[in-house]
Design an enzyme around this catalytic site. Sequence first.
Site: not given
Length: 458
Positions: A156, A277, A283, A290
């Site tokens: 979980h 970024s 970043k 992804e």
Amino acid sequence: MEKMWAGRFKKELDKTANDFNSSISFDSKMYRQDITGSMAHAAMLKAKGIIPADAADTIIDGLEKILADMESGTLAVDLECEDIHMFVEKVLTERIGDAGKMLHTARSRNDQVALDLRLYMRDEVNEIIALLLELIDVICDKAEENRDAIMPGYTHLQRAQPITFAHHILAYGMMLRRDVTRLRDALARMNESPLGSCALAGTTYDTDRDMTAAALGFDGVMLNSMDGVSDRDYCVELMSAFATLMMHLSRFSEEIILWSSWEFKFVELDDSFTTGSSIMPQKKNSDMAELVRGKTGRVYGNLMGMLTVLKGLPLAYNKDMQEDKESIFDSVETVKMCLKVFCPMIATMSVIKENMLRAAQNGFINATDLADYLVKKGMPFRTAYKTVGQLVALCIDEKTVLEELPLETYRGYSDLFREDLYNEISLKTCVEKRISKGGTGLASVNEQIAFLRAFIGE
Ligand code: ARG
């Protein structure tokens, strides 16, 4: 350009209809398989005396040259041709004259395309299997380096029990191993030759289908010509195996993205596999992971598209089946690209053991072990579970952890507690004690690595 089927038509095909009908822009990928198939076919026509031996020799020689010229780039595909099959035959006839017109004896484009796609997929799937084995190897390397890296195992997405990073990523090794076996199963089932099924009903010529099948590395021939030209089950099977494999890569990607975040910081991807970024200077994004996760969508979609194209088709060949190629080619290219980037991304990823350990220390993930400690001293499990639950609640109230509670406090809850409890709940012990087969203990981790390495070596 005059069509190969021009004979019975009084008008030329409309320009837009022609573009709509054409598949050469994507099926030219299969030129190698198309030419190899034609060479086997010509050799069989010669052996069976269906065409003159010298014509067959000229054809085979001509095809060899076409193949060489296409490989070297001196012969470019002519997009005016309807498909790759017609292109090759047209060039052959231009080059060797009338003998070229004999090649299509006892054959149809229907069995030809069925053959080409099968051969193409066989080659591509073998490449994909090699990439998968490489990734399993990388996972084994990472597991070997991280047999001592304790981290929280989750259920979980809540910290559950201590495990090692090795054990965690070996789970992906097992999934990928199944992907390899799934692809091999499909390969074994699809390795029958459709060539010689002709348009749909077989042929009046005395052909030898076993001969072409053997020459092309098939285990045998498809025994029903209608099935031979219309079967695309193997596309569905392979695309389903690709979908499952992408699902695995996607779950792995998700964890890498999560682990790379500042909230976790369990791993750091190498600069060469991350991006920055355009506005936020701090970043470092896990774009590759992804994208793998994102591209899973199109591989699923391609499978659904293939099933849908096939579902209403009467036997045997229908032009709808031309729609099989772009989607399966897209799945193949996507899977290959994903694996090619995934392998080095994992190989160069650094594992931050301190952060994993810190996370493991703060979630009461040794609570099960403390309950087991009481059980081994004679307390029934359910009672032990409740006692430890109360101790955890106490720790939360007092902002401490089980390791820090004094023995007197423990003994207030049960006189089964002794000094040795602290050793039992140390994270290292918790991992080492998980000696059951397939557990996170060292012997099991070593067994898993050996199992996967042996699989790769086979
Ligand atoms: N381009 C076609 C395909 O991909 C080749 C087979 C054409 N056969 C036919 N009868 N029109 O399916």
